[in-house]
Write an enzyme that holds these catalytic residues in place. Structure first.
Site, PDB file in Angstrom:
ATOM      1  N   ASN A  40      81.694  61.381  34.270  1.00  0.00           N
ATOM      2  CA  ASN A  40      80.625  62.362  34.099  1.00  0.00           C
ATOM      3  C   ASN A  40      79.598  62.196  35.220  1.00  0.00           C
ATOM      4  O   ASN A  40      79.644  61.224  35.966  1.00  0.00           O
ATOM      5  CB  ASN A  40      79.908  62.151  32.758  1.00  0.00           C
ATOM      6  CG  ASN A  40      80.649  62.780  31.586  1.00  0.00           C
ATOM      7  OD1 ASN A  40      81.568  63.571  31.761  1.00  0.00           O
ATOM      8  ND2 ASN A  40      80.243  62.417  30.380  1.00  0.00           N
ATOM      9  N   HIS A  94      93.447  61.713  31.843  1.00  0.00           N
ATOM     10  CA  HIS A  94      93.538  60.675  30.815  1.00  0.00           C
ATOM     11  C   HIS A  94      93.028  59.355  31.391  1.00  0.00           C
ATOM     12  O   HIS A  94      93.593  58.869  32.374  1.00  0.00           O
ATOM     13  CB  HIS A  94      95.002  60.524  30.395  1.00  0.00           C
ATOM     14  CG  HIS A  94      95.206  59.638  29.207  1.00  0.00           C
ATOM     15  ND1 HIS A  94      94.283  58.716  28.781  1.00  0.00           N
ATOM     16  CD2 HIS A  94      96.239  59.546  28.343  1.00  0.00           C
ATOM     17  CE1 HIS A  94      94.741  58.091  27.717  1.00  0.00           C
ATOM     18  NE2 HIS A  94      95.925  58.567  27.429  1.00  0.00           N
ATOM     19  N   TYR A 119      93.046  61.356  24.670  1.00  0.00           N
ATOM     20  CA  TYR A 119      93.388  62.325  25.722  1.00  0.00           C
ATOM     21  C   TYR A 119      94.825  62.831  25.631  1.00  0.00           C
ATOM     22  O   TYR A 119      95.078  64.020  25.797  1.00  0.00           O
ATOM     23  CB  TYR A 119      93.035  61.753  27.110  1.00  0.00           C
ATOM     24  CG  TYR A 119      91.536  61.762  27.337  1.00  0.00           C
ATOM     25  CD1 TYR A 119      90.699  60.912  26.613  1.00  0.00           C
ATOM     26  CD2 TYR A 119      90.940  62.650  28.213  1.00  0.00           C
ATOM     27  CE1 TYR A 119      89.330  60.927  26.783  1.00  0.00           C
ATOM     28  CE2 TYR A 119      89.556  62.673  28.389  1.00  0.00           C
ATOM     29  CZ  TYR A 119      88.762  61.812  27.673  1.00  0.00           C
ATOM     30  OH  TYR A 119      87.396  61.850  27.823  1.00  0.00           O
ATOM     31  N   HIS A 132      84.363  70.117  27.429  1.00  0.00           N
ATOM     32  CA  HIS A 132      84.652  70.353  28.855  1.00  0.00           C
ATOM     33  C   HIS A 132      85.531  71.589  29.068  1.00  0.00           C
ATOM     34  O   HIS A 132      86.354  71.626  29.987  1.00  0.00           O
ATOM     35  CB  HIS A 132      85.319  69.128  29.498  1.00  0.00           C
ATOM     36  CG  HIS A 132      84.466  67.896  29.478  1.00  0.00           C
ATOM     37  ND1 HIS A 132      83.632  67.547  30.511  1.00  0.00           N
ATOM     38  CD2 HIS A 132      84.317  66.924  28.534  1.00  0.00           C
ATOM     39  CE1 HIS A 132      83.015  66.407  30.211  1.00  0.00           C
ATOM     40  NE2 HIS A 132      83.399  66.026  29.019  1.00  0.00           N
TER      41      HIS A 132
HETATM   42 FE1  HDE Z   1      86.064  62.920  27.152  1.00  0.00          FE
HETATM   43  N1  HDE Z   1      87.442  64.140  26.301  1.00  0.00           N
HETATM   44  N2  HDE Z   1      85.911  61.907  25.412  1.00  0.00           N
HETATM   45  N3  HDE Z   1      84.536  61.800  27.913  1.00  0.00           N
HETATM   46  N4  HDE Z   1      86.135  63.936  28.841  1.00  0.00           N
HETATM   47  C1  HDE Z   1      88.018  65.187  26.884  1.00  0.00           C
HETATM   48  O1  HDE Z   1      90.313  65.663  26.820  1.00  0.00           O
HETATM   49  C2  HDE Z   1      86.790  61.954  24.410  1.00  0.00           C
HETATM   50  C3  HDE Z   1      83.877  60.809  27.292  1.00  0.00           C
HETATM   51  C4  HDE Z   1      85.492  63.663  30.006  1.00  0.00           C
HETATM   52  O2  HDE Z   1      88.324  68.259  33.305  1.00  0.00           O
HETATM   53  C5  HDE Z   1      89.134  65.782  26.078  1.00  0.00           C
HETATM   54  O3  HDE Z   1      91.710  66.934  28.049  1.00  0.00           O
HETATM   55  C6  HDE Z   1      86.465  60.973  23.422  1.00  0.00           C
HETATM   56  C7  HDE Z   1      83.103  60.037  28.223  1.00  0.00           C
HETATM   57  C8  HDE Z   1      85.783  64.659  30.999  1.00  0.00           C
HETATM   58  O4  HDE Z   1      90.055  68.194  31.975  1.00  0.00           O
HETATM   59  C9  HDE Z   1      89.204  64.859  24.860  1.00  0.00           C
HETATM   60  C10 HDE Z   1      85.330  60.363  23.868  1.00  0.00           C
HETATM   61  C11 HDE Z   1      83.321  60.607  29.430  1.00  0.00           C
HETATM   62  C12 HDE Z   1      86.655  65.537  30.373  1.00  0.00           C
HETATM   63  C13 HDE Z   1      88.094  63.872  25.149  1.00  0.00           C
HETATM   64  C14 HDE Z   1      85.002  60.945  25.133  1.00  0.00           C
HETATM   65  C15 HDE Z   1      84.216  61.714  29.220  1.00  0.00           C
HETATM   66  C16 HDE Z   1      86.852  65.066  29.039  1.00  0.00           C
HETATM   67  C17 HDE Z   1      89.019  67.235  25.800  1.00  0.00           C
HETATM   68  C18 HDE Z   1      84.529  59.284  23.183  1.00  0.00           C
HETATM   69  C19 HDE Z   1      82.714  60.208  30.777  1.00  0.00           C
HETATM   70  C20 HDE Z   1      87.254  66.795  30.963  1.00  0.00           C
HETATM   71  C21 HDE Z   1      90.035  67.912  26.696  1.00  0.00           C
HETATM   72  C22 HDE Z   1      85.143  58.051  23.181  1.00  0.00           C
HETATM   73  C23 HDE Z   1      83.161  58.920  31.207  1.00  0.00           C
HETATM   74  C24 HDE Z   1      88.470  66.500  31.758  1.00  0.00           C
HETATM   75  C25 HDE Z   1      90.782  66.836  27.285  1.00  0.00           C
HETATM   76  C26 HDE Z   1      88.994  67.758  32.400  1.00  0.00           C
HETATM   77  C27 HDE Z   1      87.696  65.671  28.111  1.00  0.00           C
HETATM   78  C28 HDE Z   1      87.832  62.843  24.324  1.00  0.00           C
HETATM   79  C29 HDE Z   1      83.851  60.568  25.870  1.00  0.00           C
HETATM   80  C30 HDE Z   1      84.621  62.557  30.300  1.00  0.00           C
HETATM   81  C31 HDE Z   1      89.072  65.531  23.520  1.00  0.00           C
HETATM   82  C32 HDE Z   1      87.215  60.723  22.141  1.00  0.00           C
HETATM   83  C33 HDE Z   1      82.249  58.807  27.910  1.00  0.00           C
HETATM   84  C34 HDE Z   1      85.252  64.734  32.416  1.00  0.00           C
HETATM   85  O5  HDE Z   1      90.426  64.193  24.773  1.00  0.00           O
END
Ligand code: HDE
Length: 678
Positions: free
Chosen positions: A148, A339, A362, A75
């Site tokens: 998402n 988060h 997060y 993202h």
């Molecule tokens: Fe994320 N995801 N994600 N994700 N995600 C991040 O956090 C993670 C997942 C989503 O505009 C990171 O600050 C894991 C699902 C959005 O700042 C990180 C798993 C969904 C955004 C992270 C998922 C999301 C992130 C990277 C599997 C939809 C951007 C930067 C369990 C429900 C937020 C950050 C923004 C961002 C981890 C899966 C949505 C690495 C471990 C499912 C919208 O922490």
């Protein structure tokens, strides 16, 4: 375009104290010392070496050298805006969350939209899921709904996330391709991790090439929990429904825009807000009572499953309006830290193993990205309510905590700050009964990967199905490994041979044997054919030259604008074009700077004596817009050009001499968005 800012909410007032206006001020160092010279470093003689004592040079350069922070691992490419949320009716029956009680309360929000795979500078119209992350600044603390635009996810357990992302990102040996899933490692991962089947269907559908951030849905994906005052809980899934409906680009167009305007989505959001066309989304919830947990043919904890809206209706509970652009993208959009674990009383977690892992990831990622544990103090991340605890120090600490006590329990500060009881608003975790052996396992109830992939397929229109077949054929067509291609085809044959067969044929793979899933059910709500269709904020490119009929054009534009449609003028040169009667129009784009792919529709006016090269350029626009199924309106010489291309009397092609009827028909055609039957 004036920035229509009102000081409407608490978050705005808080941010105001951090805003700095540099314009019109004297230049100083960071210590406040006025600087007398900013072009020449301090030297020993005009042609001599630069001196170490030039503190202004060193400060300026050091700051510049440290301007970049690590981009988000996923993202990275995002854009955000401020707004507010209001609930329609009290949700007291289901949750005690304060911001969901009183329809008169406006809760400030900050929303960041993003692509997942690409780097921070990548194009925005690539095929990908979109992030839709909302921070609600509530009076009980920040609540983040980090979702998402696709309601399911690739994997069922967070431990697989690094593998998924490694496979999706550019391949490590040559860092190719950027912001694309069309490569070997991604599809190798898919074929060998078949829980991804359902999400891949969505990713290959039109959902992953949205027309606008304003025209896509958002989903919390996981099952969360609502709890009311009495402690009664419901499972809940969150939905954002765009008031303008769900609309997409076509693939050829999306790829071209990626080059013509890599900032297409942020420009669209920015301009809409500047124009006062505030993006709106309704918040919906699906609720399942705890007693009904096991009464469905999917496990409510499985993040690769939807709850079909026809089985579990979406209750619309409020509306979010985005009404203010950021002042500074780095300070706000880049530094915002979301988060899923930022919750408020009345909203709680479930044991969805994907959600459980996110609750760790997060904060961990912000520590490296934002350089330490004080990121909550950054203006964009601060809650609007006071916060007090015994945390101290760390990089970039801004709060000046007074007093000698920073521990609990204490007597020197009368044992404060003190935990709050539930009655006082203290967060109490839902007391779910948990029991079990420590195992590294997945529940049997998570093992059906193909039924809902088939449900999705069944729900698509013929056009949407064709787009999915084409998307698979494109993506797998870019895969080098014949073995991976074959594995993917075999995998999707478990969904339906109606998909797997044409894809196999397109990429020269062996025809798979499986007949596919026997699921017959469909969910009409999943098809974009059934979405809201409105003309509002659609952009029409008006192709125009000297000698046009001024009265007619005025009349048509008036009608279009009264329906919220925007017109921009395209011609061979910038400057002024004159109509036969002498009135003037200022041109916004030339054939060189404007492209048909950047408009929702064309209105071909032409002019009196159009020269051949003008006509060639206009026809190029027309043919491309036609190929992308867009509405085209034409009058006078414009009709002649369409006739020469044999594209009159086709769906979505509007011609005519009566401008009243013409305008209405063109508006209707624009409202339809795309015309597939040509
Ligand atoms: Fe994320 N995801 N994600 N994700 N995600 C991040 O956090 C993670 C997942 C989503 O505009 C990171 O600050 C894991 C699902 C959005 O700042 C990180 C798993 C969904 C955004 C992270 C998922 C999301 C992130 C990277 C599997 C939809 C951007 C930067 C369990 C429900 C937020 C950050 C923004 C961002 C981890 C899966 C949505 C690495 C471990 C499912 C919208 O922490």
């Amino acid at each position: 375009m004036g920035n229509k800012r009102e000081m409407q909410n608490k978050k705005d007032q808080q941010l105001e104290s951090f805003r700095v206006e540099d314009e019109g001020k004297k230049l100083t160092t960071n210590q406040g010392l006025k600087v007398s010279e900013d072009e020449f470093s301090l030297k020993a003689g005009e042609r001599g070496p630069t001196l170490m004592e030039d503190f202004h040079f060193r400060e300026k350069m050091t700051h510049f050298d440290h301007e970049r922070i690590p981009e988000r691992i996923v993202h990275a490419r995002g854009f955000a805006a401020h707004g507010e949320f209001q609930v329609y009716d009290s949700m007291k029956e289901f949750t005690k969350a304060k911001f969901l009680q009183d329809p008169s309360v406006k809760t400030p929000v900050f929303v960041r939209f993003s692509t997942v795979a690409g780097s921070k500078g990548s194009a925005e119209t690539v095929r990908d899921a979109r992030g839709f992350a909302t921070k609600f600044y509530t009076e009980e603390g920040n609540y983040d709904l980090v979702g998402n635009n696709i309601p399911v996810f690739f994997i069922q357990d967070a431990i697989k996330f690094p593998d998924l992302v490694h496979a999706l990102k550019p391949e490590p040996h040559n860092e190719i391709p950027q912001a694309q899933s069309a490569h070997d490692t991604f599809w190798d991962f898919i074929a060998n991790n078949q829980e991804s089947a359902h999400m891949v269907m969505w990713a290959m559908s039109d959902r992953s090439i949205p027309r606008s951030f304003r025209m896509m849905e958002g989903f919390g994906v996981h099952t969360f929990r609502f709890a009311n005052e009495e402690g009664k809980a419901h499972f809940v899934k969150f939905h954002w429904k765009p008031v303008l409906g769900i609309h997409s680009l076509v693939w050829d167009e999306a790829q071209k825009i990626a080059g013509k305007d890599p900032d297409f989505h942020r420009r669209d959001l920015w301009e809409s807000i500047e124009n006062g066309d505030y993006p709106e989304y309704e918040l919906g919830v699906q609720l399942i009572s705890e007693e009904d947990e096991f009464n469905f043919d999917f496990d409510v904890l499985d993040p690769t499953k939807i709850w079909p809206e026809e089985e579990v209706p979406v209750k619309i509970i409020g509306k979010m309006t985005l009404n203010r652009n950021v002042d500074n993208v780095f300070a706000e959009t880049e530094q915002v830290a979301f988060h899923p674990g930022h919750v408020v009383p009345g909203i709680d977690f479930t044991n969805d193993p994907l959600l459980q892992g996110r609750l760790f990831s997060y904060t961990d990622t912000q520590l490296i990205r934002l350089g330490g544990p004080n990121f909550h103090e950054l203006p964009i991340n601060r809650p609007v309510c006071p916060f007090h605890n015994n945390q101290r120090d760390g990089y970039g600490r801004q709060t000046i905590n007074k007093g000698q006590v920073s521990y609990h329990k204490n007597s020197l500060a009368a044992n404060t700050p003190q935990p709050a009881s539930e009655e006082e608003g203290g967060y109490a975790h839902y007391q779910e009964k948990v029991e079990g052996r420590k195992v590294r396992k997945r529940s049997e109830s998570f093992k059906d990967h193909f039924s809902q992939a088939k449900l999705f397929w069944n729900s698509m229109s013929e056009v949407e199905k064709n787009h999915i077949i084409e998307a698979f054929s494109f993506e797998l067509g870019k895969v080098q490994s014949k073995s991976v291609q074959q594995q993917v085809v075999e995998m999707f044959a478990h969904v339906t041979s109606d998909l797997a067969k044409p894809v196999a044929e397109a990429i020269g793979a062996n025809l798979p044997q499986s007949k596919g899933s026997s699921v017959k059910k469909s969910s009409p709500a999943l098809s974009q054919e059934n979405t809201i269709k409105k003309p509002d904020t659609r952009k029409v490119g008006v192709i125009i030259d000297n000698g046009f009929n001024g009265d007619e054009v005025k009349q048509v534009l008036k009608e279009l604008q009264s329906k919220g449609i925007q017109a921009e003028f395209i011609s061979d040169k910038l400057g002024i074009k004159k109509c036969a009667g002498g009135s003037e129009i200022e041109i916004d784009h030339t054939f060189l700077t404007g492209e048909s792919v950047l408009f929702d529709a064309l209105y071909v006016v032409g002019g009196k004596e159009v020269d051949p090269s003008f006509k060639d350029d206009a026809v190029y626009f027309i043919k491309e817009a036609y190929a992308h199924f867009k509405p085209i309106g034409a009058t006078h010489v414009g009709i002649k050009w369409l006739e020469e291309q044999e594209i009159v009397e086709k769906e979505g092609v509007v011609t005519g001499a009566d401008m009243n009827i013409f305008s209405q028909n063109l508006t209707g055609a624009v409202m339809e968005h795309r015309h597939w039957n040509r």
